[in-house]
Scaffold this motif. Structure first.
Motif, short mmCIF file in Angstrom:
data_model
loop_
_atom_site.label_atom_id
_atom_site.label_comp_id
_atom_site.label_asym_id
_atom_site.label_seq_id
_atom_site.Cartn_x
_atom_site.Cartn_y
_atom_site.Cartn_z
N ALA A 179 5.24 5.32 -1.34
CA ALA A 179 5.82 4.08 -1.67
C ALA A 179 5.08 3.10 -2.67
CB ALA A 179 5.68 3.36 -0.10
N LEU A 180 3.80 3.44 -2.97
CA LEU A 180 3.26 2.46 -3.86
C LEU A 180 2.85 3.10 -5.19
CD1 LEU A 180 0.50 1.08 -1.44
CD2 LEU A 180 2.40 -0.15 -2.66
N SER A 181 2.97 4.44 -5.08
CA SER A 181 2.50 5.11 -6.48
C SER A 181 3.79 5.80 -7.22
CB SER A 181 1.46 6.25 -6.43
OG SER A 181 2.30 7.28 -5.46
N GLY A 182 4.96 5.98 -6.36
CA GLY A 182 6.13 6.77 -6.75
C GLY A 182 6.12 8.10 -6.67
N ASN A 183 4.95 8.65 -6.23
CA ASN A 183 4.95 10.22 -6.01
C ASN A 183 5.70 10.61 -4.87
OD1 ASN A 183 2.67 10.25 -7.89
ND2 ASN A 183 1.09 9.62 -6.11
N ALA A 184 6.07 11.96 -4.95
CA ALA A 184 7.20 12.50 -3.89
C ALA A 184 6.42 12.36 -2.44
CB ALA A 184 7.49 13.87 -4.24
N PRO A 185 7.20 12.01 -1.41
CA PRO A 185 6.71 12.03 -0.35
C PRO A 185 6.18 13.41 0.30
CG PRO A 185 8.88 11.00 -0.29
CD PRO A 185 8.67 11.74 -1.63
N PRO A 186 5.52 13.53 1.35
CA PRO A 186 4.84 14.72 1.72
C PRO A 186 6.02 15.58 2.23
CG PRO A 186 4.20 13.15 3.07
CD PRO A 186 4.64 12.34 2.05
N PRO A 187 6.26 16.93 1.75
CA PRO A 187 7.45 17.56 2.22
C PRO A 187 7.52 17.88 3.65
CG PRO A 187 5.48 19.02 1.34
CD PRO A 187 5.08 17.56 0.86
N GLU A 188 6.28 17.80 4.52
CA GLU A 188 6.57 18.10 5.80
C GLU A 188 7.12 16.92 6.61
OE1 GLU A 188 2.03 16.54 5.11
OE2 GLU A 188 3.60 17.84 4.15
N ILE A 189 7.38 15.70 5.79
CA ILE A 189 7.87 14.72 6.47
C ILE A 189 9.31 14.75 6.74
CG2 ILE A 189 8.45 13.46 4.57
CD1 ILE A 189 7.25 11.73 7.80
N LEU A 190 10.25 15.34 6.01
CA LEU A 190 11.42 15.72 6.47
C LEU A 190 11.72 16.68 7.70
CD1 LEU A 190 14.36 15.39 5.69
CD2 LEU A 190 14.30 17.18 4.09
N GLY A 239 13.69 8.08 -0.54
CA GLY A 239 13.91 6.77 -0.79
C GLY A 239 12.61 5.87 -0.54
N ILE A 240 11.57 6.77 0.12
CA ILE A 240 10.46 6.03 0.25
C ILE A 240 9.45 5.94 -0.95
CG2 ILE A 240 8.11 6.09 1.64
CD1 ILE A 240 9.77 7.68 3.73
N SER A 241 9.73 6.93 -1.72
CA SER A 241 9.02 7.12 -3.08
C SER A 241 9.22 5.78 -3.85
CB SER A 241 9.19 8.21 -3.67
OG SER A 241 8.68 8.60 -4.97
N GLY A 242 7.84 5.02 -4.26
CA GLY A 242 8.44 3.94 -5.07
C GLY A 242 8.93 2.73 -4.46
N MET A 243 8.93 2.57 -3.31
CA MET A 243 9.45 1.29 -2.58
C MET A 243 8.62 0.15 -2.87
SD MET A 243 11.66 1.96 1.02
CE MET A 243 12.29 0.53 0.89
N ALA A 244 7.33 0.22 -2.88
CA ALA A 244 6.41 -0.79 -3.02
C ALA A 244 5.87 -0.71 -4.38
CB ALA A 244 5.29 -0.39 -1.99
N GLY A 245 6.06 -0.16 -5.36
CA GLY A 245 5.82 -0.06 -6.72
C GLY A 245 6.47 -1.01 -7.23
N LEU A 246 5.84 -1.55 -8.45
CA LEU A 246 6.37 -2.59 -9.31
C LEU A 246 7.06 -1.97 -10.71
CD1 LEU A 246 3.58 -5.35 -9.35
CD2 LEU A 246 5.77 -5.60 -8.43
N PRO A 247 8.03 -2.41 -11.30
CA PRO A 247 8.75 -1.80 -12.49
C PRO A 247 7.85 -1.43 -13.49
CG PRO A 247 10.01 -3.50 -11.43
CD PRO A 247 8.81 -3.67 -10.80
N ASP A 248 6.78 -2.47 -13.73
CA ASP A 248 6.15 -2.21 -14.87
C ASP A 248 4.86 -1.30 -14.62
OD1 ASP A 248 4.71 -3.99 -13.34
OD2 ASP A 248 4.24 -5.41 -14.64
N GLU A 249 5.01 -0.73 -13.54
CA GLU A 249 3.78 0.25 -13.14
C GLU A 249 4.28 1.37 -12.92
OE1 GLU A 249 2.02 -1.62 -9.65
OE2 GLU A 249 0.86 -3.08 -10.83
N ILE A 250 5.42 1.66 -12.39
CA ILE A 250 6.04 2.85 -12.01
C ILE A 250 7.35 3.37 -12.53
CG2 ILE A 250 4.54 3.48 -10.04
CD1 ILE A 250 6.86 2.70 -8.43
N ASP A 251 7.86 4.42 -12.72
CA ASP A 251 9.47 4.52 -13.29
C ASP A 251 10.51 4.29 -12.23
OD1 ASP A 251 8.22 5.20 -15.95
OD2 ASP A 251 8.06 7.33 -15.39
N ASN A 252 10.01 4.60 -10.98
CA ASN A 252 11.19 4.96 -10.02
C ASN A 252 10.92 3.68 -8.91
OD1 ASN A 252 8.89 6.25 -9.05
ND2 ASN A 252 10.06 7.26 -7.51
#
Length: 300
Positions: A165-176, A203-216
């Motif tokens: 959520a904070l880094s924009g990295n993909a969620p862990p594959p096992e979560i689905l 949709g969890i990926s990047g939810m808590a990141g800032l636009p000037d810090e991450i792309d998504n």
């Protein structure tokens, strides 16, 4: 029915008191926010002033607003966001800045206690033992009701979701897979539900990141997504929470997953009047904006 009489009726119906009680001023606020129609004069009574009335639709709207209030939705932006998802006649141009407000609040609330530089982390194993313990304390304990249930996320899953959520990295594959196991009613609801689970996770990926810090960033998605994505996210969220109130779906789910169905559907129903549907909307809107796939279609 005067504003005072309506307030008294709602307080009695939903057992509201103290700071959460509905007052005449609260009802006037709902009217000012264009969430509740004004009362109308039914007739004139000599010596006692006008008689005020509201139609059944308006009374149902007032009851829903009171229910939202019981779950802590008090501010104008909280209520407008929630009512938009509910299907009230609120234009996207009005809803979008409100959803941006809720997205900023959610992002701030999630990150304000965290002090780890998530942009440099991809795995929970990258954390030192000290930082990992601190993060676990900051995230808080998992709801005890989920212990031993399919919804229980063991080990590093919670930390990995926060990193995503904070880094924009993909969620862990096992979560689905864990969510699909927790919600096997996808066999009943079909491809719509399975597709929503996948969208919700991404949709969890990047939810808590800032636009000037991450792309998504979520904030970027809410601001720049198309009206089609925005409207479809509302329909998708409605689909999730309305399914939990469908007796036929409930009955079919019980034959597939037994007693767990009662727990799953009860949790969704409890979350429906709260701000959780808004958070689900934000996640689905974020995911669909970043997805290149065709948007799912839902019929209400």
């Amino acid at each position: 029915m005067t504003n005072r009489e309506l307030a008294n009726q709602l307080n009695e119906q939903f057992e509201l008191s103290g700071r959460s009680a509905v007052t005449e001023n609260v009802i006037r606020q709902w009217v000012d926010w264009q969430l509740l129609p004004k009362s109308k004069i039914a007739n004139i009574k000599t010596g006692s002033g006008p008689s005020w009335t509201r139609g059944e639709v308006a009374l149902d709207m007032a009851a829903k607003l009171a229910q939202f209030r019981k779950y802590g939705l008090i501010s104008e932006k909280q209520l407008v966001a929630r009512c938009y998802i509910e299907g009230w006649p609120i234009e996207i141009e009005t809803a979008r800045p409100v959803m941006m407000n809720r997205a900023k609040y959610a992002r701030s609330h999630m990150s304000k206690l965290l002090s780890v530089d998530y942009s440099k982390l991809e795995r929970a194993s990258d954390l030192t033992a000290v930082k990992k313990r601190a993060l676990e304390r900051q995230l808080g304990k998992q709801d005890a009701r989920f212990e031993g249930m399919p919804f229980e996320f063991k080990g590093d899953t919670g930390i990995l979701l926060t990193l995503s959520a904070l880094s924009g990295n993909a969620p862990p594959p096992e979560i689905l897979g864990m969510l699909e196991q927790a919600m096997p009613i996808s066999k009943i609801l079909g491809s719509h539900w399975a597709g929503l689970m996948s969208l919700f996770v991404s949709g969890i990926s990047g939810m808590a990141g800032l636009p000037d810090e991450i792309d998504n960033s979520l904030l970027d998605s809410i601001e720049h997504c198309s009206d089609e994505v925005f409207a479809n996210s509302k329909q998708s969220t409605q689909f999730i929470f309305r399914a939990a109130n469908d007796p036929e779906i409930m009955s079919l789910a019980a034959t597939v997953i037994g007693d767990t169905a009662d727990f799953v559907f009860d949790q969704i129903r409890q979350l429906a009047p709260s701000e959780w549907p808004t958070l689900v909307f934000l996640s689905l809107c974020h995911s669909q904006h970043n997805s290149k796939n065709q948007l799912p279609k839902f019929s209400n």
